[in-house]
Design an enzyme around this catalytic site. Structure first.
Site, PDB file in Angstrom:
ATOM      1  N   GLU A 173       1.398  -0.521  -4.978  1.00 41.04           N
ATOM      2  CA  GLU A 173       0.192   0.269  -5.183  1.00 41.04           C
ATOM      3  C   GLU A 173       0.589   1.747  -5.151  1.00 41.04           C
ATOM      4  OE1 GLU A 173      -3.774   2.150  -3.549  1.00 41.04           O
ATOM      5  OE2 GLU A 173      -1.885   2.045  -2.495  1.00 41.04           O
ATOM      6  N   ASP A 188       0.829  -1.189   0.000  1.00 45.98           N
ATOM      7  CA  ASP A 188       0.000   0.000   0.000  1.00 45.98           C
ATOM      8  C   ASP A 188       0.876   1.256   0.000  1.00 45.98           C
ATOM      9  OD1 ASP A 188      -3.000   0.615   0.516  1.00 45.98           O
ATOM     10  OD2 ASP A 188      -1.973   1.921   1.955  1.00 45.98           O
TER      11      ASP A 188
END
Lengths: 606, 606
Positions: free
Chosen positions: A374, A345
């Site tokens: 990401e 993330d």
């Protein structure tokens, strides 16, 4: 004024390829690949040279050798070696003077020029060949070679070899809490495998904080029973190494992972470096978090956005070394539980050297681990994360919907050195991104974007709900879903009407090697701004795709197949979605496609 | 598993420009240049960054600093510094986090978003600004900045700065023995200066061997009185540091050099590393030469070519260090005699590391020395010699005569990184090269090639005889002159009919900065294969050239001036050869040129 102590090498080895930033970073390849290498090799004078690529597998002390051959470019050589296991391969170029071949070449040019006073030359040759004497015929018939002045690159280069899955795979994302936790997901595995998915990705599965927990639709206060966002990691039950009781036990998780492996699908976990206010680290390691002069902890924010339910760690902490080690140990914890794929993330808000170190550490323990970044940020950081070691990356695909945008973006992704280290993963939607194109285009929009994702990029993904054409935003102008699954649990089943089409596309992807690479793409003229056509080519496999980008109307156009593609003047092509035969040719080919319709044509060998 | 000992920098500095082979070689600039630098600079997170270029002059311990500014490309910064003296300049990029500006930026975004709970932020700011307290207005009005996390390139980069003459100059080549030796040449100096020449280059001026001396027209046996080739260096009077008695004394040479300097023209000497059989080194240093197993010395040859009057030195000699030192001392000997320009014979047959060392050594003693490489070989070696330090190089210009050849070759010379280190010198003829175009084209051919050499390349040269249209080859199909001056003395005077045209071109070159660079070239469409048109642009100076390549016929065509050149829609242009006014415009401009005729148009500022 100083003279060099040792005689410097006369052979020059330049423009060595592939390398990234002068060898600072490895290029990426996958198991089974043939690594092509290139170098410009030359030396003063007229001596004949020889050259080879030396390479060694991860952990092997011995170099192996493969020959380099001259190309038709001046002084340009090429060769290749095969990589058959994961890890860092090392390689270098070695070049040398072939004194015997040089002598033979000079002698033959003299003989051709009619020179007869060749006694000195023959004595020279006898000395080189270590024979008592030579005549001209024997000299010219000799085949011996020699290596003198062997010279290598100052610094060897690296190839980071990973699993084919790092390059090519179909991903499905779901929130386990909407599927009955680990047990419920386990039941869905055979169906997911049957649909052709390779990776099943879960948002964080850890305990969720209760302090400042977000309510439904991202409201600031949770109501009773609201489960909170899985990205608000950490509660009284534990932090990044614990599982949320809401989902099941660690044993149930382990069973799920084992069952997935047996069925041939991988579980991917989310690695999000952030803590809810209830994460154990806030008490155990208060020095890992950023504190304001007034003593308050600083929650995550990027004004005007605020994430009151999470705290970022402070990578500038005095105690950064133990923080790095703890984060690495989180990943290794899940590797020990059988997880080999991590979706990371927001990696672009953490230091690049940290990622380079962590990924290298984890892959030193298990070189099969795959990391997906990401990141949605500016191109230099996107590329830098890939150089630092991320196996693949999210992209801007979701926001590229017109023909011009798609062509421009794919050209960026496939240009110059980027494909050597940056691998895209085209998610057609995510829990954060429901694009206006999907909101407004109905089923045809979902079909079109699915075909684009699955055929433009070797790795692509869907977030569950896509197959049901879920398309309602939280409000006009937003890309967030209404009643987002990020803040509440749903009741999900694998019964969406798009799934048969997904299954067929995944089959086509597996059967056509050309769809398993990204750098083999060329766009074709269609004479219609709503028809996007492209071809992907690999050895023995050519796939032509034509997509109608307009979800509201039928379009017709002419796909022009250029001569330089090297296809036969006329050929049959199987349309793989409808499994019908087309007759196409070099030049103009008429197409007509309804809303959401595409052609995926495989050119058949004669 | 190991953690880094020091916290690695979070700021990334990438794609730094200009640099050659990752900083292995310096880029070239000349005194007075502004060195533009570029870098991609970024960091994880949202902090605001600052950046500068640090640079230091040759021998200076202190860095100076010039700011870098952000460009409109993502994370791309640029700036520049001025180089005002010869030698190796060092430079690097420094980037830092501006914590105060970052804090102010975040605060202002919060204020804009309507946040009012800003006490923590203001306390944070007060700590950064070292004031007891702050209100929002004072905080946003603050202008302080800060440097944290200062990061530099791992390795600093170099700029090799030399005299403008290394980039821009008009050369004239003559054999002093055809002009009455050093004394005779001294008398010709004022006229050469009046013609606008900057460099007067002599083939070797050293004693010439008598053993195996070549006769006229390169015959194997010299007749009595034949002077031999000046490249057969060394006789009983001495070797590379002696002057041939045929030309005069060393004192006469010194006087010539001093007079030339006073008049503003430079004497260039030939540095040819080869020895006649009578060179003193053959006795003093027999180990510097290659000996066959049968004990014979190997003369220079490249079958079928044989150079029986010269021996090459053996760079693989055990005693290579003293050979290198002796060769360096030859160059330094002539530097002490005031020679600052050397034309190096066949450098591509000697080791590149030797040249890199020698040029660096000589320029450490006198950074004003200029080296011209007489290399005609494959492109990688041509480029490598320039990287190794040669200030400029002979080229393939002589063999590029058609429009397609000229466009292709100039595109190579001006493309990608080459202009950063490789500077062409376009000789229109040399004692070795009388091209068929000149042999057959008569006076118009000589005019055309002169204009091309003088306007395409900042450095160009003529070998004496060109101005008389000398065009008779030794035999059909050869590029060698009949009765070549290499093997006999001539009676030469500066009275060729082309000289007024040469003088005018040299004036035009000096008056137009656009003609003093090579990387500012663009070709223009002419709608006629025999008309070559191009434009060179520098700040405040635009020169358009149109040349008739056909020495036998008049041609007409249309020169298309594209909009992207940024010229006014219509403008007046002075044709500098005829000193007449033209009216040109964006778009199509009619031209008609007779054989040998060219237009050299300067676009006049409004």
């Amino acid at each position: 004024m100083t003279l060099p102590k040792a005689k410097p090498p006369r052979i020059q080895i330049e423009e060595v390829w592939p390398q990234i930033d002068a060898g600072r970073y490895p290029v990426k390849r996958s198991v089974g690949d043939e690594v092509e290498v290139w170098a410009t090799i030359f030396r003063d004078g007229h001596e004949l040279l020889g050259a080879a690529v030396l390479y060694r597998a991860p952990g092997e002390p011995e170099w192996q050798e493969a020959p380099l051959e001259k190309t038709d470019q001046p002084d340009r050589w090429t060769g290749s070696f095969h990589v058959d296991r994961c890890g860092r391969w090392e390689w270098t170029i070695e070049a040398w003077v072939d004194r015997i071949a040089s002598w033979r070449d000079e002698l033959s040019r003299k003989v051709e020029a009619g020179q007869t006073d060749l006694d000195s030359e023959l004595q020279e040759g006898a000395a080189l060949l270590e024979v008592p004497r030579l005549d001209v015929k024997a000299a010219l018939a000799s085949t011996e070679t020699d290596r003198s002045e062997s010279t290598r690159l100052v610094r060897s280069l690296e190839v980071d070899c990973d699993r084919p899955l790092a390059r090519f795979g179909s991903w499905y994302e779901l929130f386990p809490r909407s599927w009955g936790g680990f047990k419920g997901v386990e039941k869905a595995l055979p169906a997911l495998v049957g649909l052709g998915f390779d990776v099943l990705y879960f948002p964080p599965i850890h305990p969720i904080g209760v302090s400042n927990r977000k309510g439904r639709n991202n409201t600031l206060t949770a109501k009773k029973g609201d489960p909170g966002s899985p990205w608000a990691i950490g509660g009284k039950e534990g932090g990044h190494t614990a599982v949320s009781p809401e989902l099941g036990t660690i044993d149930e998780f382990d069973r799920l992972v084992a069952r997935a492996r047996k069925l041939g699908i991988e579980i991917a976990l989310d690695f999000a470096i952030q803590c809810s206010p209830d994460h154990p680290w806030l008490k155990e390691h208060p020095d890992w978090f950023h504190r304001r002069p007034d003593g308050t902890l600083k929650y995550a924010e990027n004004p005007p956005k605020r994430y009151q339910d999470i705290y970022n760690v402070n990578f500038d902490s005095e105690d950064w070394q133990s923080l790095w080690a703890a984060l690495r140990d989180v990943v290794l914890h899940w590797v020990e539980h059988g997880v080999k794929v991590f979706r990371v993330d927001n990696p672009h808000t953490k230091p690049l050297p940290f990622w380079e170190w962590l990924i290298h550490e984890v892959r030193s323990v298990d070189p099969e681990v795959v990391f997906l970044a990401e990141a949605f940020t500016r191109p230099p950081m996107m590329a830098a994360l890939a150089k630092a070691g991320f196996s693949q990356s999210y992209t801007y695909f979701t926001w590229k919907n017109s023909k011009a945008e798609l062509v421009e973006y794919m050209t960026q992704l496939t240009r110059s050195t980027l494909p050597e280290f940056f691998r895209p993963n085209f998610f057609a939607n995510t829990p954060d991104i429901l694009h206006e194109y999907l909101q407004r285009g109905g089923r045809p929009a979902f079909e079109t974007r699915l075909v684009l994702a699955a055929t433009l990029s070797p790795s692509y993904g869907l977030y569950s709900g896509y197959e049901h054409f879920e398309n309602v935003p939280v409000k006009e102008g937003s890309e967030e879903y209404l009643d987002s699954e990020k803040y509440e649990a749903k009741k999900r089943k694998l019964d969406g009407p798009l799934l048969p089409f997904v299954r067929r596309l995944n089959e086509i992807r597996r059967e056509n090697a050309a769809l398993q690479r990204v750098d083999n793409l060329d766009f074709l003229e269609t004479e219609n701004e709503q028809l996007l056509a492209y071809v992907k080519r690999s050895e023995g496999n050519v796939v032509l795709v034509c997509v109608n980008l307009d979800p509201r109307a039928e379009h017709e156009g002419v796909v022009t197949v250029p001569v330089w593609l090297g296809l036969p003047p006329a050929y049959s092509a199987t349309e793989l979605l409808s499994e019908s035969e087309f007759h196409w040719r070099i030049g103009r080919n008429y197409v007509r496609l309804g809303p959401g319709q595409s052609h995926v044509l495989r050119v058949e060998a004669r």
